[in-house]
Design an enzyme around this catalytic site. Structure first.
Site, mmCIF file in Angstrom:
data_model
loop_
_atom_site.group_PDB
_atom_site.id
_atom_site.type_symbol
_atom_site.label_atom_id
_atom_site.label_comp_id
_atom_site.label_asym_id
_atom_site.label_seq_id
_atom_site.Cartn_x
_atom_site.Cartn_y
_atom_site.Cartn_z
ATOM 1 C CD GLN A 262 -2.763 -1.129 -0.180
ATOM 2 O OE1 GLN A 262 -3.507 -0.206 -0.487
ATOM 3 N NE2 GLN A 262 -2.580 -2.193 -0.976
ATOM 4 C CD GLU A 331 -8.292 2.890 1.070
ATOM 5 O OE1 GLU A 331 -8.708 2.958 -0.096
ATOM 6 O OE2 GLU A 331 -7.133 3.210 1.397
ATOM 7 C CG HIS A 332 -7.252 -1.221 2.253
ATOM 8 N ND1 HIS A 332 -6.547 -0.134 1.762
ATOM 9 C CD2 HIS A 332 -8.084 -1.620 1.272
ATOM 10 C CE1 HIS A 332 -6.941 0.108 0.530
ATOM 11 N NE2 HIS A 332 -7.870 -0.765 0.201
ATOM 12 C CG HIS A 424 -50.229 20.423 7.172
ATOM 13 N ND1 HIS A 424 -49.890 21.718 6.911
ATOM 14 C CD2 HIS A 424 -49.102 19.684 6.950
ATOM 15 C CE1 HIS A 424 -48.616 21.788 6.552
ATOM 16 N NE2 HIS A 424 -48.111 20.551 6.559
#
Length: 437
Positions: A262, A331-332, A424
């Site tokens: 990485q 991330e990993h 309403h």
């Protein structure tokens, strides 16, 4: 790699977040630059994109919108072995992405009253594929296939022009785009490309997209934050991160190889080892000394491992490792520990979790079937990785008949009066007045 020694300390969640190694200054600088670049694209469109190509990519006079002939040529020129690998990846990612598309469900609230929950694809998506220090045909697969599986019918792809390719997008990127049937491709990169996809560039025939996705460096991640008010985005997948939790049973050689795998992406890549074993930490350090000088991108890897965003974190035990990892939200995440399958249940914050010695991040990058576009910078605490769901919007269809509405009419009027919104209630009672059916 620097050492962060947390042994003998009991840290709160806030304190863990404070000691997490991340390159905060680099992220802040990227945010400032990305804001300026996107604003320039908004103001000057194609002219700004061409100036940015000259400045960042050393390219000028190129075709920003890629001609169809270039795509066809690239498909024909794909290396047969690479093409076979890409086709295998496409099949696997398509199968895994299909599992992310929910089926429509109908809930019957009562007689004549039902809610239909359905998931609608966006009309148009823009995917970004980096092209700086490496070539990422796998990212084309990871972005385009989930969008196609979701049902997106219009997809634009952007990737930086390459100076060594005469200003064209890298041919391998074009080739896999062609394999997937993508015929709208733009040679533009970085934060400018994100801005162009989100805002549109009329002179190029580039219409704005509804969702922008894709990995990139910190500038690309920051640009997604800038355009988030105009389009949907996936998580800000900036400079890559790997966090490895390992115990004394781990193979130090494999841990070192995975950290390097990485770190070779970018000088800003984060590589973190968390362990309670000082013996393992020392063994990994020794393996890195052997492996790093021999790898092709040794200089880049050395810079990444020496940066403030990388570290060896020493903890007291596995519980402390879990707490640190969940605060860091990588991330990993790789688990090189005894009973990793069982332990994975306790690791709740990570883009993707790789379990055991035979599931390196490289597997997820290419052929696991999972998606490799994942949240970075701690966003995995609240954000998901890219998937078909990125390109889907849940919608509710409300179907009531006269009897169904009548059953709740008085309750609606009561709530409307309580909120001082009498019209309403009147919109309901009007349906039962006189001859209204």
């Amino acid at each position: 790699m620097r050492i962060i020694d947390l042994r003998g300390r009991t840290l709160t969640r806030a304190e863990l977040l404070a000691v997490v190694p991340r390159a905060a200054e680099a992220l802040q600088n990227a945010a400032t630059v990305a804001t300026e670049i996107v604003a320039d694209v908004r103001a000057r469109g194609e002219e700004a994109l061409r100036e940015q190509a000259d400045r960042f990519d050393r390219v000028s006079g190129h075709a920003v919108r890629v001609p169809a002939a270039h795509i066809a040529e690239a498909v024909g020129g794909l290396d047969p072995e690479v093409r076979a690998a890409l086709e295998k990846a496409i099949v696997r990612v398509r199968e895994a992405s299909a599992a992310q598309v929910p089926e429509a469900r109908t809930t019957r609230i009562g007689d004549g009253a039902r809610i239909v929950q359905r998931w609608q694809p966006v009309a148009r998506a823009g995917v970004y594929i980096p092209g700086g220090k490496a070539v990422y045909p796998s990212s084309v697969v990871m972005n385009v296939v989930p969008a196609q599986v979701a049902g997106v019918t219009s997809i634009a792809l952007a990737s930086p022009p390459q100076s060594d390719q005469g200003g064209r997008v890298h041919p391998t990127i074009l080739g896999v785009a062609g394999l997937l049937g993508i015929d709208e491709v733009y040679a533009m990169g970085g934060a400018g490309a994100i801005g162009a996809l989100a805002l549109g560039v009329p002179s190029l025939g580039l219409d704005p997209v509804d969702v922008v996705s894709g990995p990139g460096n910190n500038f690309v991640a920051a640009a997604k934050r800038v355009v988030a008010g105009f389009v949907g985005t996936d998580a800000e997948a900036g400079a890559t991160e790997i966090l490895i939790v390992a115990d004394g049973s781990a193979d130090a050689r494999l841990v070192a190889y995975d950290l390097v795998s990485q770190a070779e992406h970018d000088e800003q890549a984060s590589a973190v080892l968390v362990t309670a074993s000082q013996t393992l930490a020392a063994a990994v350090a020794a393996e890195l000394e052997r492996i790093v000088p021999a790898t092709r991108h040794a200089e880049r890897v050395t810079t990444a491992l020496a940066g403030e965003q990388s570290a060896v974190v020493l903890v007291d035990d596995e519980a402390a490792a879990e707490a640190f990892s969940n605060a860091y939200a990588p991330e990993h995440l790789e688990l090189h520990i005894v009973d990793a399958v069982e332990a994975a249940e306790r690791y709740t914050s990570a883009g993707a979790i790789f379990i055991g010695g035979f599931a390196p991040v490289s597997l997820g990058d290419y052929l696991a079937g999972s998606n490799h576009v994942l949240p970075t910078g701690g966003q995995a605490r609240y954000a998901a990785g890219l998937g078909s769901h990125t390109f889907l919007r849940p919608q509710q269809l409300v179907e009531y008949d006269r009897d169904g509405l009548a059953e709740v009419a008085d309750a609606i009027v009561a709530l409307a009066e309580a909120e001082a919104l009498p019209a309403h209630g009147e919109a309901v009672t009007a349906r039962f007045a006189g001859s209204a059916e």
